[in-house]
Design an enzyme around this catalytic site. Structure first.
Site, short mmCIF file in Angstrom:
data_model
loop_
_atom_site.label_atom_id
_atom_site.label_comp_id
_atom_site.label_asym_id
_atom_site.label_seq_id
_atom_site.Cartn_x
_atom_site.Cartn_y
_atom_site.Cartn_z
N LYS A 105 28.26 -2.77 14.01
CA LYS A 105 28.62 -2.30 15.26
C LYS A 105 29.30 -3.31 15.97
O LYS A 105 29.61 -4.44 15.22
CB LYS A 105 27.20 -1.84 16.09
CG LYS A 105 26.24 -1.41 15.40
CD LYS A 105 26.58 0.19 14.78
CE LYS A 105 25.38 0.71 14.06
NZ LYS A 105 25.59 2.10 13.47
C1 LIG Z 1 24.12 2.57 13.00
C2 LIG Z 1 23.38 3.63 13.40
C3 LIG Z 1 22.37 4.04 13.70
C4 LIG Z 1 21.19 2.88 13.29
O1 LIG Z 1 21.05 1.74 13.87
P1 LIG Z 1 20.24 0.68 13.42
O2 LIG Z 1 20.47 -0.36 14.39
O3 LIG Z 1 20.61 0.06 11.95
O4 LIG Z 1 18.96 1.33 13.19
C5 LIG Z 1 21.80 5.12 14.31
N1 LIG Z 1 22.53 6.04 14.70
C6 LIG Z 1 23.81 5.85 14.65
C7 LIG Z 1 24.75 6.81 15.30
C8 LIG Z 1 24.55 4.82 13.91
O5 LIG Z 1 25.83 4.72 13.93
#
Ligand SMILES: *Cc1c(COP(=O)(O)O)cnc(C)c1O
Length: 379
Positions: free
Chosen positions: A184
């Site tokens: 992210k």
């Molecule tokens: C990356 C992501 C997640 C999971 O995030 P984590 O912090 O790794 O648990 C959930 N939903 C979406 C849409 C994502 O892109």
């Protein structure tokens, strides 16, 4: 020719983050403490929410959000199949049934129509995703959910720095879950946040992430008097550490710059790709702006190659692209799980690819990526 290696994503981490993590370690307070509290305040303010509750990941945040929304075993939760699988799994964590809805081709997001098509009297909540940073239509979906009397949980894992109707996507949301995974825009290694405007819901979320305790460990240590805690409900250990929050606090200061740079790179891709037949890049929707957490390109039949051929050719030329966003209903974990036809979901997952966007990507790198695609188109 020198060998090129262009990764799809690199987190932007500097000496400041290393220093901040080291200071947290030297302070002796490494578990959830003052840095987490500060990170919660500043992150919530940045995304337009009243309260932030830091958690161990967006996935655990979604789990707590569904509990806070009152979702129970046997309830139905409408989710996009076109999402990282954690979105659908969160419904299963509370014993609910994920019900897959299709998405719009242009944004990759749920719409009022696609939600309405799978809504039943058992629908208790919707998890709508700001997919790859592209905001869903917050005004339309929030109003529809309120009309239907269904909780709208927002999976804003990729949404930090995206806007809708001139505001950060967290503003005016009932409850949103965010991710600080390195894929992210800003990262704490692993980590997440749940944001809400309602103070009572925030209190419940704080309790749920910390074993159901009515006093946090940090408050207990800070108190001059002995504080006897009580455990009010069966809950979890979904805490973030102060080492992570220290890194997160530095990352917050970088967010605007990261978004501006990603948007400039995306705009340049859009210009360079404009005259290649059969490639449709993702764009801002009319009501908002994306942070381009993922810059994807939809491949039309008129393009000279399939998506997988394009991925292979890019890889052969040192470019690490990625298949489009996954479709959860096509994974073994959801084999046999009933669902309606999901044509746009299947089209996007099979016929799109995600191109490299990160702070170290040079114009020369970008020209190289585009040249590989141009050559494929003219075969
Ligand atoms: C990356 C992501 C997640 C999971 O995030 P984590 O912090 O790794 O648990 C959930 N939903 C979406 C849409 C994502 O892109």
């Amino acid at each position: 020719m020198t060998e090129r290696k262009i990764p799809v994503m690199i987190p932007l981490l500097g000496e400041e983050e290393a220093q901040a993590a080291a200071e947290a370690v030297r302070s002796g307070w490494v578990a959830q403490g003052p840095r987490v509290a500060e990170f919660e305040k500043r992150f919530a303010a940045l995304v337009g929410a009243a309260h932030g509750v830091a958690v161990s990941s967006c996935t655990t945040g979604l789990h707590l959000a569904l509990i806070a929304a009152g979702v129970q075993a046997g309830d139905e939760v409408i989710v996009p199949s076109l999402s990282f699988i954690a979105t659908a799994n969160a419904a299963r964590y509370v014993g609910a049934v994920p019900v897959f809805a299709d998405v719009e081709l242009a944004t990759g997001n749920l719409s009022v129509e696609t939600i309405d098509a799978v809504r039943t009297p058992r629908t208790r909540a919707i998890i709508a995703v700001h997919q790859g940073g592209v905001p869903f239509d917050t005004r339309a979906l929030r109003a529809a959910a309120a009309d239907w009397g269904i909780a709208l949980v927002e999976d804003a894992a990729c949404g930090a720095g995206s806007t809708a109707y001139g505001e950060p996507v967290g503003a005016g949301s009932l409850i949103s879950a965010w991710s600080f995974h390195p894929r992210k825009l800003i990262t704490t290694g692993e980590g997440g946040m749940v944001t809400v405007d309602d103070a009572e819901v925030a209190t419940r979320l704080r309790r749920l992430r910390e074993h159901g305790m009515n006093v946090s460990a940090a408050d207990r240590h800070a108190s001059a008097q002995p504080v006897l805690e009580a455990y009010l409900e069966t809950a979890y250990n979904y805490r973030m550490t102060d080492i992570q929050a220290a890194v997160g606090l530095v990352q917050l200061g970088r967010l605007d710059g990261i978004v501006a740079q990603r948007r400039a790179i995306a705009e340049r891709y859009q210009e360079l790709l404009a005259d290649i037949d059969g490639l449709t890049p993702v764009r801002d929707p009319a009501y908002g702006t994306t942070n381009y957490q993922s810059f994807w390109v939809l491949i039309e039949p008129s393009f000279g190659a399939t998506r997988d051929e394009a991925l292979a050719e890019l890889a052969a030329n040192g470019v690490s692209a990625r298949r489009g966003i996954m479709a959860s209903h096509l994974e073994p974990a959801y084999a046999g799980h009933p669902h309606v036809a999901l044509p746009n979901t299947e089209r996007i997952t099979r016929e799109s690819l995600i191109l490299p966007v990160h702070h170290a990507l040079t114009e020369d790198d970008q020209d190289h990526v585009v040249a590989v695609l141009r050559k494929l188109a003219s075969r």
